[in-house]
Design a protein around this motif. Structure first.
Motif, short mmCIF file in Angstrom:
data_model
loop_
_atom_site.label_atom_id
_atom_site.label_comp_id
_atom_site.label_asym_id
_atom_site.label_seq_id
_atom_site.Cartn_x
_atom_site.Cartn_y
_atom_site.Cartn_z
N LEU A 187 0.81 -1.22 0.00
CA LEU A 187 0.00 0.00 0.00
C LEU A 187 0.85 1.27 0.00
O LEU A 187 0.32 2.36 -0.23
CB LEU A 187 -0.92 0.02 1.22
CG LEU A 187 -2.01 -1.06 1.28
CD1 LEU A 187 -2.85 -0.88 2.53
CD2 LEU A 187 -2.88 -1.02 0.04
N SER A 188 2.13 1.15 0.27
CA SER A 188 2.98 2.34 0.35
C SER A 188 3.32 2.88 -1.04
O SER A 188 3.54 2.12 -1.98
CB SER A 188 4.27 2.02 1.11
OG SER A 188 5.13 3.14 1.11
N CYS A 189 3.34 4.21 -1.15
CA CYS A 189 3.75 4.84 -2.41
C CYS A 189 5.20 5.31 -2.33
O CYS A 189 5.67 6.07 -3.17
CB CYS A 189 2.82 6.00 -2.75
SG CYS A 189 2.56 7.17 -1.42
N SER A 190 5.92 4.87 -1.30
CA SER A 190 7.35 5.15 -1.17
C SER A 190 8.14 3.94 -1.66
O SER A 190 7.59 2.87 -1.91
CB SER A 190 7.72 5.43 0.29
OG SER A 190 6.95 6.49 0.82
N ASP A 191 9.44 4.12 -1.79
CA ASP A 191 10.32 3.01 -2.13
C ASP A 191 10.50 2.14 -0.89
O ASP A 191 11.03 2.59 0.13
CB ASP A 191 11.68 3.56 -2.59
CG ASP A 191 12.63 2.44 -3.05
OD1 ASP A 191 12.18 1.27 -3.07
OD2 ASP A 191 13.79 2.74 -3.36
N THR A 192 10.05 0.90 -0.97
CA THR A 192 10.06 0.00 0.19
C THR A 192 11.19 -1.02 0.16
O THR A 192 11.21 -1.94 0.98
CB THR A 192 8.72 -0.75 0.30
OG1 THR A 192 8.52 -1.54 -0.90
CG2 THR A 192 7.55 0.22 0.47
N PHE A 193 12.12 -0.87 -0.78
CA PHE A 193 13.17 -1.89 -0.93
C PHE A 193 13.98 -2.05 0.36
O PHE A 193 14.21 -3.17 0.82
CB PHE A 193 14.11 -1.53 -2.09
CG PHE A 193 15.27 -2.48 -2.21
CD1 PHE A 193 15.12 -3.74 -2.78
CD2 PHE A 193 16.54 -2.12 -1.74
CE1 PHE A 193 16.19 -4.62 -2.88
CE2 PHE A 193 17.62 -3.00 -1.83
CZ PHE A 193 17.43 -4.24 -2.41
N LEU A 194 14.39 -0.93 0.96
CA LEU A 194 15.23 -0.99 2.15
C LEU A 194 14.49 -1.63 3.32
O LEU A 194 15.02 -2.53 3.99
CB LEU A 194 15.71 0.41 2.54
CG LEU A 194 16.57 0.51 3.81
CD1 LEU A 194 17.83 -0.34 3.67
CD2 LEU A 194 16.92 1.96 4.12
N VAL A 195 13.25 -1.18 3.58
CA VAL A 195 12.51 -1.70 4.73
C VAL A 195 12.11 -3.16 4.50
O VAL A 195 12.10 -3.96 5.44
CB VAL A 195 11.27 -0.83 5.02
CG1 VAL A 195 10.27 -0.88 3.88
CG2 VAL A 195 10.59 -1.28 6.31
N GLU A 196 11.81 -3.54 3.26
CA GLU A 196 11.49 -4.94 2.97
C GLU A 196 12.70 -5.83 3.20
O GLU A 196 12.59 -6.91 3.78
CB GLU A 196 10.99 -5.09 1.53
CG GLU A 196 9.58 -4.61 1.30
CD GLU A 196 9.06 -5.00 -0.08
OE1 GLU A 196 9.01 -6.20 -0.37
OE2 GLU A 196 8.72 -4.08 -0.86
N THR A 197 13.86 -5.37 2.74
CA THR A 197 15.09 -6.14 2.91
C THR A 197 15.44 -6.28 4.39
O THR A 197 15.80 -7.36 4.86
CB THR A 197 16.25 -5.47 2.16
OG1 THR A 197 15.90 -5.33 0.77
CG2 THR A 197 17.52 -6.30 2.28
N LEU A 198 15.33 -5.16 5.11
CA LEU A 198 15.65 -5.18 6.55
C LEU A 198 14.66 -6.06 7.31
O LEU A 198 15.04 -6.85 8.18
CB LEU A 198 15.64 -3.76 7.11
CG LEU A 198 15.99 -3.61 8.59
CD1 LEU A 198 17.39 -4.13 8.88
CD2 LEU A 198 15.85 -2.15 9.04
N GLY A 199 13.37 -5.92 6.97
CA GLY A 199 12.36 -6.73 7.63
C GLY A 199 12.54 -8.22 7.36
O GLY A 199 12.44 -9.04 8.28
N TYR A 200 12.83 -8.55 6.11
CA TYR A 200 13.08 -9.95 5.74
C TYR A 200 14.30 -10.50 6.48
O TYR A 200 14.29 -11.62 6.99
CB TYR A 200 13.29 -10.05 4.23
CG TYR A 200 13.92 -11.34 3.78
CD1 TYR A 200 13.24 -12.55 3.85
CD2 TYR A 200 15.23 -11.35 3.28
CE1 TYR A 200 13.83 -13.74 3.45
CE2 TYR A 200 15.83 -12.53 2.87
CZ TYR A 200 15.12 -13.73 2.95
OH TYR A 200 15.72 -14.90 2.56
N THR A 201 15.35 -9.68 6.56
CA THR A 201 16.58 -10.11 7.24
C THR A 201 16.34 -10.35 8.72
O THR A 201 16.74 -11.37 9.29
CB THR A 201 17.69 -9.06 7.05
OG1 THR A 201 17.93 -8.85 5.66
CG2 THR A 201 18.98 -9.53 7.71
N CYS A 202 15.65 -9.41 9.38
CA CYS A 202 15.39 -9.53 10.82
C CYS A 202 14.54 -10.76 11.13
O CYS A 202 14.87 -11.54 12.04
CB CYS A 202 14.68 -8.28 11.33
SG CYS A 202 15.73 -6.80 11.42
N THR A 203 13.45 -10.94 10.38
CA THR A 203 12.57 -12.09 10.64
C THR A 203 13.28 -13.40 10.35
O THR A 203 13.15 -14.37 11.11
CB THR A 203 11.28 -12.01 9.80
OG1 THR A 203 11.62 -11.83 8.42
CG2 THR A 203 10.41 -10.85 10.25
#
Length: 319
Positions: A187-203
């Protein structure tokens, strides 16, 4: 993406499980029943462990922590799920969504760590019984418990901070019954690459590391059980760990399928069904297995119940 002239979204709408009213009411009754049974079962375990001094050992202190965690783990998501079954428009503010995301993943990470700690506790009790009281003293037990909670609440903090800085410009419909990571990113209209990568790494780090530690502990336990000469001892030792291993298998099986993967498009309908298992089924299975298969818990429960009945009867006789 340029968001200069786009309207900022202030709230999201949960889609939940769509369907005709009859189907949604059936799901509501089913989910509510499971939720209430889970709350009662986990509350009962906490009560038994607190009331019976013979159960105030590391194994049952960890179990009490797990039951307390399960109560809030389900409460973070199930009320909204129940609301989506009764109403077609269930909203949550953006800040509320991010808060739900944080607490859901915090408690999920805490559960992963706690399950690994419980497996390590069983490893020490079975593989090093003579040194168990030294290695897993009451103080060490409390440190492990506190460390599980602290570590669990720190792990999802970095991605949560990044999510709080994302822009949401529409659409505002979340194809889920709670604020999971992928629906938010979509749903975000921002670039989510960084947060997706960080979230995937943390989980992935939290889930896989705790899973490997848990399986390693049980691997050593299995080897020790095989070496036992008495079949009676083998059966008794395995029975002690079978309940914990069942909970571990169900929980890790579902969360690994859902979260240990690189960011990619996937079927949200399947994701919602799987989410029901780790949001509702596992918290219900936990008290059922630990009470029905554990002789110490059943014995303590009967003792507490008999004591309460005796006190009640004596008070009634006075009148």
């Amino acid at each position: 993406m340029d968001v200069t002239n786009q309207t900022t979204v202030t709230e999201f709408i949960f889609l939940g499980f769509p369907g005709v009213l009859c189907l949604r009411l059936t799901l509501f009754v089913m989910f509510l029943t499971v939720y209430l049974l889970s709350l009662m079962g986990n509350t009962l375990i906490i009560f038994i462990v607190f009331m019976d001094i013979t159960l105030q050992t590391p194994m049952y202190i960890f179990l009490g922590n797990l039951s307390f965690l399960e109560i809030w783990y389900t409460t973070a998501t199930v009320p909204k799920l129940l609301a989506t079954c009764l109403s077609q428009v269930v909203t949550i503010s953006v800040s509320g969504c991010i808060t739900q995301y944080y607490f859901f993943f915090s408690m999920g990470a805490t559960e992963c760590i706690l399950l690994a700690v419980m497996a390590y506790d069983r490893y020490l009790a079975i593989c090093s019984p003579l040194r168990y009281s030294l290695l897993m003293s009451f103080q060490v037990c409390l440190r492990f418990s506190a460390g599980s909670w602290i570590g669990g609440f720190i792990a999802p903090l970095p991605p949560t901070i990044l999510i709080s800085h994302l822009n949401f410009c529409g659409p505002q419909k979340i194809n889920h019954f709670f604020c999971d990571s992928d629906p938010i990113f979509k749903l975000s209209c921002s670039d989510t690459f960084l947060v997706e990568t960080l979230g995937y790494t943390c989980t992935s780090v939290v889930i896989l590391s705790s899973f490997l530690l848990t399986m390693s502990s049980y691997g050593f336990i299995v080897v020790t059980i095989i070496r036992l000469s008495s079949q009676k001892a083998q059966k008794k030792t395995f029975s002690t760990c079978a309940s914990h291993l069942t909970v571990v298998t169900i929980y890790y099986g579902t969360i690994i399928f859902s979260y240990v993967r690189p960011p990619a498009k996937h079927n949200f309908t399947i994701g919602k069904v799987i989410s029901v298992f780790y949001c509702m089924v596992t918290p219900l299975v936990n008290p059922l297995i630990y009470t029905l298969r554990n002789k110490d818990v059943k014995k303590a429960f009967r003792k507490i119940l008999s004591r309460k009945i005796f006190l009640l009867t004596r008070n009634l006789q006075r009148f």
